[in-house]
Design a protein around this motif. Structure first.
Motif, PDB file in Angstrom:
ATOM      1  N   GLU A 139       0.827  -1.202   0.000  1.00  6.45           N
ATOM      2  CA  GLU A 139       0.000   0.000   0.000  1.00  6.45           C
ATOM      3  C   GLU A 139       0.868   1.261   0.000  1.00  6.45           C
ATOM      4  O   GLU A 139       0.553   2.247  -0.676  1.00  6.45           O
ATOM      5  N   LEU A 140       1.942   1.223   0.752  1.00  8.41           N
ATOM      6  CA  LEU A 140       2.854   2.367   0.790  1.00  8.41           C
ATOM      7  C   LEU A 140       3.496   2.584  -0.576  1.00  8.41           C
ATOM      8  O   LEU A 140       3.658   3.721  -1.036  1.00  8.41           O
ATOM      9  N   ARG A 141       3.890   1.489  -1.219  1.00  6.88           N
ATOM     10  CA  ARG A 141       4.506   1.591  -2.553  1.00  6.88           C
ATOM     11  C   ARG A 141       3.535   2.219  -3.552  1.00  6.88           C
ATOM     12  O   ARG A 141       3.911   3.106  -4.340  1.00  6.88           O
ATOM     13  N   GLU A 144       3.132   5.955  -2.946  1.00  7.11           N
ATOM     14  CA  GLU A 144       4.275   6.716  -3.447  1.00  7.11           C
ATOM     15  C   GLU A 144       4.188   6.920  -4.948  1.00  7.11           C
ATOM     16  O   GLU A 144       4.583   7.972  -5.466  1.00  7.11           O
ATOM     17  N   VAL A 152       8.001   7.339   1.797  1.00 12.67           N
ATOM     18  CA  VAL A 152       7.706   6.867   3.147  1.00 12.67           C
ATOM     19  C   VAL A 152       8.899   6.034   3.615  1.00 12.67           C
ATOM     20  O   VAL A 152       9.204   4.992   3.029  1.00 12.67           O
ATOM     21  N   ARG A 157      10.053  -0.390   7.424  1.00 16.14           N
ATOM     22  CA  ARG A 157      10.034  -0.717   6.000  1.00 16.14           C
ATOM     23  C   ARG A 157      11.312  -1.390   5.519  1.00 16.14           C
ATOM     24  O   ARG A 157      11.269  -2.272   4.663  1.00 16.14           O
TER      25      ARG A 157
END
Length: 203
Positions: A139-141, A144, A152, A157
Motif C-alpha cells: 500500500e505504501l509503494r 508513493e 515513506v 520498512r
C-alpha cells in the motif's frame, strides 16, 4: 485477521555498572576467558529462561576506557512485544527487574546494588513485522507512485537493524536528490520560457 497497522512495543534501555569482582568467577566454555572480564559483545536471554531482560550489551568491553578501573558497564534492554507492561513501571521498578536479571545470568548472589548510569524508555521501539505487514508495504509503494514527491521511510520498512536503516536512508537520499535536481531543472526551463514569452509580448 484484522490488521492493526505497525506495532512498535515499548523498550527500556538501562545502563548499570558493577564491580568486576561482583561477576561470576567462571571461565567461559568457548575459551574466550573469565566472565569477570566480559570477554565478548554481550548476552541474549531467551524467554524460556525466565529472565525478563531481553539482552545485555557489555559496553565496557565494546568501548574500553568508559568505566573506572575495576568496573564493568552493562547496557540492558527490557520490554518488547511480550512485555509491554514494562512501560507502566517506575524507573526504580525497571532497574530492580534489570538487576534481578543480571544476578540470574552474570553476577554472584552477594553482588552489591548496581550503580545506575541512565534509564531511557523508548515507547515505540522496534516495529514488529506481523501478519499483514507485506500488504501494508505494498500500500505504501502504491501511495508513493500516486503522489509525486512522496517517500515513506522508516525501520518498519527497511529492517530494524542500524546498518539497514543507514543503508536505506542513504539510498533514499540519492533518489530524492535526483528528483529535486530534475524539478529544479524543470522549473528553470519553465522560467526561461516565461521570460522569452514576456519579452516577445512586449516587442
Amino acid at each position: 485477521t484484522q490488521r492493526s497497522g505497525i506495532s512498535p512495543p515499548p523498550v527500556y534501555a538501562v545502563t548499570v555498572a558493577y564491580p568486576k569482582s561482583a561477576f561470576k568467577d567462571v571461565e567461559l566454555s568457548n575459551g574466550f576467558g573469565n566472565l569477570q572480564n566480559l570477554p565478548g559483545f554481550g548476552s541474549l536471554n531467551p524467554r524460556s529462561e525466565g529472565v525478563r531482560t531481553l539482552g545485555t550489551l557489555w559496553s565496557s568491553s565494546l568501548f574500553p576506557g568508559r568505566t573506572p578501573e575495576g568496573y564493568n558497564l552493562l547496557l540492558n534492554y527490557i520490554g518488547g512485544s511480550k512485555d509491554v507492561g514494562i512501560a507502566d513501571l517506575t524507573e526504580d521498578e525497571v532497574v530492580a527487574e534489570v538487576d534481578k536479571g543480571c544476578r540470574e545470568v552474570l553476577l554472584k548472589p552477594d553482588a552489591p546494588p548496581p550503580k545506575v548510569i541512565g534509564t531511557k524508555l523508548w515507547p515505540t521501539a522496534i516495529p514488529q513485522y506481523e501478519l499483514g505487514h507485506l500488504d501494508l508495504l505494498e500500500e505504501l509503494r502504491v501511495a508513493e507512485e500516486k503522489v509525486d514527491g512522496l517517500w515513506v521511510c522508516g525501520n518498519y520498512r527497511s529492517g530494524v537493524a542500524f546498518p539497514d536503516c543507514v543503508t536505506f536512508g542513504y539510498e533514499q537520499a540519492k533518489v530524492i536528490k535526483e528528483y529535486l535536481g530534475k524539478a529544479e531543472t524543470k522549473d528553470s526551463a519553465s522560467g526561461s520560457k516565461e521570460v522569452v514569452e514576456a519579452v516577445s509580448a512586449v516587442n
